[in-house]
Design a protein around this motif. Structure first.
Motif, mmCIF file in Angstrom:
data_model
loop_
_atom_site.group_PDB
_atom_site.id
_atom_site.type_symbol
_atom_site.label_atom_id
_atom_site.label_comp_id
_atom_site.label_asym_id
_atom_site.label_seq_id
_atom_site.Cartn_x
_atom_site.Cartn_y
_atom_site.Cartn_z
ATOM 1 N N ARG A 157 67.563 45.912 123.623
ATOM 2 C CA ARG A 157 66.353 45.470 122.934
ATOM 3 C C ARG A 157 66.689 44.909 121.550
ATOM 4 O O ARG A 157 66.173 43.866 121.135
ATOM 5 N N LEU A 158 67.582 45.585 120.857
ATOM 6 C CA LEU A 158 67.981 45.128 119.529
ATOM 7 C C LEU A 158 68.706 43.782 119.626
ATOM 8 O O LEU A 158 68.449 42.871 118.831
ATOM 9 N N TYR A 159 69.611 43.666 120.592
ATOM 10 C CA TYR A 159 70.287 42.386 120.804
ATOM 11 C C TYR A 159 69.269 41.267 121.000
ATOM 12 O O TYR A 159 69.391 40.188 120.422
ATOM 13 N N ASP A 160 68.279 41.507 121.855
ATOM 14 C CA ASP A 160 67.283 40.473 122.137
ATOM 15 C C ASP A 160 66.544 40.080 120.863
ATOM 16 O O ASP A 160 66.306 38.897 120.607
ATOM 17 N N GLU A 161 66.180 41.073 120.063
ATOM 18 C CA GLU A 161 65.494 40.798 118.799
ATOM 19 C C GLU A 161 66.394 40.014 117.845
ATOM 20 O O GLU A 161 65.925 39.149 117.089
ATOM 21 N N THR A 170 72.210 40.397 126.823
ATOM 22 C CA THR A 170 73.015 41.611 126.957
ATOM 23 C C THR A 170 73.725 41.651 128.298
ATOM 24 O O THR A 170 73.136 41.324 129.330
ATOM 25 N N VAL A 171 74.976 42.071 128.275
ATOM 26 C CA VAL A 171 75.702 42.443 129.487
ATOM 27 C C VAL A 171 76.085 43.912 129.331
ATOM 28 O O VAL A 171 76.730 44.283 128.353
ATOM 29 N N THR A 220 74.007 36.875 112.070
ATOM 30 C CA THR A 220 72.785 36.292 111.505
ATOM 31 C C THR A 220 72.682 34.785 111.735
ATOM 32 O O THR A 220 71.682 34.176 111.345
ATOM 33 N N THR A 221 73.680 34.186 112.385
ATOM 34 C CA THR A 221 73.679 32.714 112.484
ATOM 35 C C THR A 221 73.747 32.168 113.903
ATOM 36 O O THR A 221 73.491 30.977 114.099
ATOM 37 N N THR A 222 74.081 32.995 114.905
ATOM 38 C CA THR A 222 74.286 32.442 116.250
ATOM 39 C C THR A 222 73.275 32.935 117.276
ATOM 40 O O THR A 222 73.409 32.629 118.457
ATOM 41 N N GLY A 223 72.279 33.679 116.847
ATOM 42 C CA GLY A 223 71.240 34.126 117.766
ATOM 43 C C GLY A 223 70.300 32.989 118.135
ATOM 44 O O GLY A 223 70.217 31.971 117.435
ATOM 45 N N ALA A 224 69.586 33.166 119.244
ATOM 46 C CA ALA A 224 68.631 32.150 119.711
ATOM 47 C C ALA A 224 67.483 32.859 120.422
ATOM 48 O O ALA A 224 67.635 33.994 120.886
#
Length: 224
Positions: free
Chosen positions: A176-180, A185-186, A147-151
């Motif tokens: 898709r979830l990662y992007d949101e 994603t790799v 919840t703190t390192t996404g961009a």
């Protein structure tokens, strides 16, 4: 005169989360923030999740693990590996299951097939959930970082996370979830290769962008 075709709703709206520990709780927090409905269950019963559900708000409700599996358009399995055979097979049949599970032999007991490099953690989950489409996800990030390192998409040096699946649609859902959630994603490839992102490998719980993650996956040793 032809009626106009109705738009097909492709955005799944309910996530069934099986396991309410650190990872499950953090996935739930970010999911409700993004507008998902969450049904979360654990092995101890819905009454133990009162405080968490109150914090999450009206988009979340507590349930049994089986009810969470049934309610979700897709599921997140985030329980100790030693309990993976408790995942409800029938309730998850036909669904994508995002598997966050890691092997901690100190907690789970020794599993020879993993120690010897003959199996992967997600492969074991897929073998148990034969009628589901399992994809690895959220297993090599500290819970608090979810919840703190996404961009936002396109951010320079954006953090990347790995996925792996034998099913293209499952891997695409995780991406898709990662992007949101704020991550690139790799895709590691099939579950047979998912050991590359398991515990104690170079990619495990370190912050890395897509290029760095790709390099870390490539140099991972098969047996620790």
């Amino acid at each position: 005169m032809r009626r106009p075709r109705r738009a097909v709703e492709t955005h799944m709206t309910t996530i069934g989360i099986i396991g309410a520990g650190h990872i499950g709780s953090q996935v739930a927090r970010k999911a409700v923030q993004l507008g998902y409905d969450v049904v979360i269950g654990n092995s101890r019963g819905p009454e133990t999740l009162t405080d968490l559900v109150a914090e999450l708000g009206p988009r979340a409700r507590a349930a049994t693990a089986t009810e969470a599996a049934e309610a979700g358009d897709f599921a997140v399995a985030t329980i100790p590996l030693g309990n993976y055979t408790d995942l409800p097979v029938d309730a998850l049949a036909g669904k994508i299951v995002i598997d966050t599970i890691n092997y901690y032999w100190e907690r789970d007991g020794r599993i020879a097939a993993l120690d010897d490099g003959d199996a992967t953690t997600s492969g074991l989950v897929q073998e148990h959930l034969k009628e589901s489409r399992v994809a690895k996800g959220f297993n090599h990030i500290l819970a608090a970082d979810i919840t703190t390192t996404g961009a936002p998409t396109g951010t320079e040096n954006r953090r990347a996370l790995a996925t792996s699946s034998d099913h293209q649609d499952a891997a695409e859902l995780v991406a898709r979830l990662y992007d949101e959630f704020g991550f690139d994603t790799v895709n590691v490839g099939p579950l047979a290769e998912s050991w590359r992102v398991e515990r104690d490998r170079p990619s495990y719980v370190v912050r890395q962008n897509a290029q760095e993650l790709t390099a870390n996956l490539a140099k991972a040793p098969r047996v620790i």
